[in-house]
Design an enzyme around this catalytic site. Sequence first.
Site, mmCIF file in Angstrom:
data_model
loop_
_atom_site.group_PDB
_atom_site.id
_atom_site.type_symbol
_atom_site.label_atom_id
_atom_site.label_comp_id
_atom_site.label_asym_id
_atom_site.label_seq_id
_atom_site.Cartn_x
_atom_site.Cartn_y
_atom_site.Cartn_z
ATOM 1 N N GLU A 21 -0.097 -4.154 2.404
ATOM 2 C CA GLU A 21 0.842 -3.356 2.214
ATOM 3 C C GLU A 21 1.621 -3.577 0.690
ATOM 4 O O GLU A 21 2.049 -2.569 0.020
ATOM 5 C CB GLU A 21 2.001 -3.556 3.145
ATOM 6 C CG GLU A 21 1.645 -3.302 4.363
ATOM 7 C CD GLU A 21 2.859 -3.725 5.475
ATOM 8 O OE1 GLU A 21 3.612 -2.504 6.089
ATOM 9 O OE2 GLU A 21 3.144 -4.844 5.609
ATOM 10 N N LYS A 99 8.146 4.482 7.858
ATOM 11 C CA LYS A 99 6.689 4.194 7.431
ATOM 12 C C LYS A 99 5.821 4.865 8.109
ATOM 13 O O LYS A 99 5.465 4.699 9.144
ATOM 14 C CB LYS A 99 6.492 2.722 7.378
ATOM 15 C CG LYS A 99 5.399 2.197 6.661
ATOM 16 C CD LYS A 99 5.140 0.733 7.048
ATOM 17 C CE LYS A 99 5.949 -0.124 5.931
ATOM 18 N NZ LYS A 99 5.340 -1.598 6.067
#
Length: 118
Positions: A21, A99
Site C-alpha cells: 500500500e 479505500k
Amino acid sequence: MGKIVLENIKLFGFHGCMPEEKYIGSHYTINLEIEFDFNQASINDDLSKTINYVDLYYIVKEEMNINSKLIEHLAERIIQRIKKYKKPLVKYTKVKICKENPPLQGYVDRVCIILDDY
C-alpha cells in the site's frame, strides 16, 4: 444552521499498513459534511461569512498527500484542519473515507470509515 457537503472527492494516496500500500497506492473516495451557521453569508452574499468549499477541498487534498497507516488517522487530521481553519463557525464535521479495491483476499468494492466530530 446549514451544511456544506462535498461528495465523492476522488484522490489517490499511499495509506495503509501493508507494504504494498505504501508503494502501489490506492484510489480513495472522500465525503465531507460541515454544519455551521451560514445565515449571515446567505443574507449578505459574503464569502467571508461562510466556509469556502474550495478551501475544504484543498485541505482534504493536502492531508491525502501525507501518508498514514490508518485512514482513521487521516480522517482525524482532516477534521482538525477544518476546525482550525474556521473554528468559530464549525459546529459539526463528518468525514467518510473509502479505500477503493482494498488489498484483501476476497473481492470488496471498498472499505470505508466514518468519523463524526461535534
